[in-house]
Design a protein around this motif. Structure first.
Motif, short mmCIF file in Angstrom:
data_model
loop_
_atom_site.label_atom_id
_atom_site.label_comp_id
_atom_site.label_asym_id
_atom_site.label_seq_id
_atom_site.Cartn_x
_atom_site.Cartn_y
_atom_site.Cartn_z
N ASP A 18 54.61 34.91 54.40
CA ASP A 18 54.05 33.93 55.33
C ASP A 18 54.98 32.73 55.45
O ASP A 18 55.60 32.30 54.46
CB ASP A 18 52.68 33.43 54.84
CG ASP A 18 51.56 34.42 55.09
OD1 ASP A 18 51.75 35.37 55.88
OD2 ASP A 18 50.47 34.22 54.50
N LEU A 19 55.06 32.19 56.65
CA LEU A 19 55.83 30.96 56.86
C LEU A 19 55.00 29.77 56.43
O LEU A 19 53.85 29.61 56.87
CB LEU A 19 56.21 30.82 58.34
CG LEU A 19 57.19 31.87 58.87
CD1 LEU A 19 57.37 31.71 60.37
CD2 LEU A 19 58.51 31.79 58.15
N ILE A 20 55.57 28.96 55.57
CA ILE A 20 54.89 27.76 55.08
C ILE A 20 55.56 26.56 55.74
O ILE A 20 56.77 26.38 55.63
CB ILE A 20 54.95 27.65 53.55
CG1 ILE A 20 54.39 28.92 52.89
CG2 ILE A 20 54.23 26.40 53.07
CD1 ILE A 20 52.94 29.24 53.23
N HIS A 30 59.43 20.70 57.36
CA HIS A 30 60.26 21.48 56.44
C HIS A 30 59.59 22.86 56.38
O HIS A 30 58.38 22.96 56.42
CB HIS A 30 60.29 20.83 55.06
CG HIS A 30 61.07 21.60 54.05
ND1 HIS A 30 62.42 21.82 54.18
CD2 HIS A 30 60.69 22.22 52.91
CE1 HIS A 30 62.84 22.54 53.15
NE2 HIS A 30 61.81 22.80 52.37
N TRP A 31 60.41 23.92 56.29
CA TRP A 31 59.88 25.28 56.31
C TRP A 31 60.32 26.06 55.09
O TRP A 31 61.42 25.86 54.58
CB TRP A 31 60.38 26.02 57.56
CG TRP A 31 59.79 25.52 58.82
CD1 TRP A 31 60.19 24.41 59.53
CD2 TRP A 31 58.71 26.07 59.54
NE1 TRP A 31 59.40 24.26 60.63
CE2 TRP A 31 58.48 25.27 60.68
CE3 TRP A 31 57.90 27.18 59.33
CZ2 TRP A 31 57.49 25.54 61.60
CZ3 TRP A 31 56.90 27.46 60.26
CH2 TRP A 31 56.70 26.64 61.38
N GLY A 32 59.46 26.95 54.66
CA GLY A 32 59.77 27.88 53.58
C GLY A 32 59.02 29.17 53.81
O GLY A 32 58.30 29.34 54.79
N VAL A 33 59.18 30.09 52.87
CA VAL A 33 58.52 31.40 52.93
C VAL A 33 57.72 31.56 51.66
O VAL A 33 58.24 31.36 50.55
CB VAL A 33 59.56 32.54 53.07
CG1 VAL A 33 58.86 33.89 53.07
CG2 VAL A 33 60.41 32.36 54.31
N TYR A 34 56.45 31.95 51.80
CA TYR A 34 55.62 32.15 50.62
C TYR A 34 56.13 33.37 49.85
O TYR A 34 56.36 34.44 50.43
CB TYR A 34 54.15 32.33 51.00
CG TYR A 34 53.26 32.27 49.79
CD1 TYR A 34 53.03 31.06 49.14
CD2 TYR A 34 52.67 33.41 49.27
CE1 TYR A 34 52.24 30.99 48.00
CE2 TYR A 34 51.88 33.35 48.14
CZ TYR A 34 51.67 32.15 47.51
OH TYR A 34 50.89 32.08 46.38
N ASP A 37 52.45 34.09 43.90
CA ASP A 37 52.28 33.38 42.63
C ASP A 37 52.46 31.86 42.76
O ASP A 37 52.99 31.22 41.86
CB ASP A 37 53.26 33.97 41.61
CG ASP A 37 52.94 33.56 40.18
OD1 ASP A 37 51.75 33.31 39.88
OD2 ASP A 37 53.88 33.45 39.37
N GLY A 38 52.08 31.30 43.91
CA GLY A 38 52.16 29.86 44.10
C GLY A 38 53.56 29.33 44.37
O GLY A 38 53.79 28.13 44.31
N HIS A 39 54.51 30.20 44.69
CA HIS A 39 55.90 29.81 44.90
C HIS A 39 56.32 29.95 46.36
O HIS A 39 55.82 30.81 47.09
CB HIS A 39 56.83 30.64 44.04
CG HIS A 39 56.77 30.27 42.60
ND1 HIS A 39 55.72 30.64 41.78
CD2 HIS A 39 57.61 29.56 41.83
CE1 HIS A 39 55.93 30.18 40.55
NE2 HIS A 39 57.08 29.51 40.57
N VAL A 40 57.29 29.12 46.73
CA VAL A 40 57.89 29.15 48.06
C VAL A 40 59.40 29.24 47.89
O VAL A 40 59.97 28.65 46.98
CB VAL A 40 57.52 27.87 48.85
CG1 VAL A 40 58.28 27.77 50.15
CG2 VAL A 40 56.02 27.84 49.12
N ILE A 41 60.04 29.96 48.79
CA ILE A 41 61.49 30.00 48.84
C ILE A 41 61.90 29.16 50.04
O ILE A 41 61.35 29.32 51.13
CB ILE A 41 62.00 31.44 48.98
CG1 ILE A 41 61.59 32.20 47.75
CG2 ILE A 41 63.49 31.47 49.21
CD1 ILE A 41 62.12 33.54 47.59
N HIS A 42 62.85 28.26 49.81
CA HIS A 42 63.22 27.33 50.88
C HIS A 42 64.60 26.75 50.64
O HIS A 42 65.19 26.93 49.58
CB HIS A 42 62.18 26.21 50.98
CG HIS A 42 62.19 25.28 49.81
ND1 HIS A 42 62.51 23.95 49.93
CD2 HIS A 42 61.94 25.48 48.49
CE1 HIS A 42 62.46 23.38 48.73
NE2 HIS A 42 62.10 24.29 47.85
#
Length: 168
Positions: A18-20, A30-34, A37-42
């Motif tokens: 999902d796009l966060i 600001h954008w990241g990817v879910y 486990d509560g983490h985002v990659i960005h």
């Protein structure tokens, strides 16, 4: 809803890929990817020494909404959602509906994620930014709808090519 409640809501509802969106009060995000486990990659701050950390802290005091961007170096990181540096008043959303592309299958998104994680890249607001990164992971196409004067939902071929070279 306060920041912690927003984080808890995302963790309870988000799925891998999902796009966060971290929507800032000044009108950009600001954008990241879910990543589960509560983490985002960005796109995050690149590795830096004590002097650079102090300098960045000073910049963020003067320019709280864009101090990270002014230094130009990023590293793709996996971080707990609650630890991502956002300004007061930012809202966190699952924003899968802002782009018109079909999501890639999960194994392909995971492969892109694995191959890009920990890569250091120069930040360029117009040519290589966090939204380009997040949409590349999800769709295989780098897109940024925040750039003034650019057509919305149009692939940014140069950014796509940059990421594609790193995962090939």
């Amino acid at each position: 809803m306060d920041f912690q409640q927003q984080v808890e809501d995302i963790i309870a509802n988000a799925q891998f890929g999902d796009l966060i969106e971290f929507s800032y009060p000044v009108g950009f995000s600001h954008w990241g990817v879910y990543d589960g486990d509560g983490h985002v990659i960005h796109f995050a701050v690149a590795d830096e020494g004590d002097v650079m950390k102090r300098f960045r802290g000073c910049l963020q005091t003067v320019f709280p909404l864009c101090g990270d961007l002014l230094l130009g170096d990023t590293k793709i990181r996996r971080q707990p959602l609650a630890e991502i540096n956002v300004p007061d008043g930012a809202h966190i959303l699952i924003s899968n509906n802002r782009h018109t592309f079909k999501p890639s299958e999960e194994p392909i998104m995971r492969l892109r994620r694995n191959l890009l994680l920990e890569k250091e890249l120069p930040y360029n607001l117009f040519k290589l930014n966090c939204e380009h990164f997040a949409t590349f992971i999800r769709y295989g196409k780098a897109v940024c709808n925040q750039i003034p004067g650019k057509t919305k939902n149009k692939e940014q071929e140069e950014a796509t090519e940059t990421f594609q070279k790193l995962v090939s």
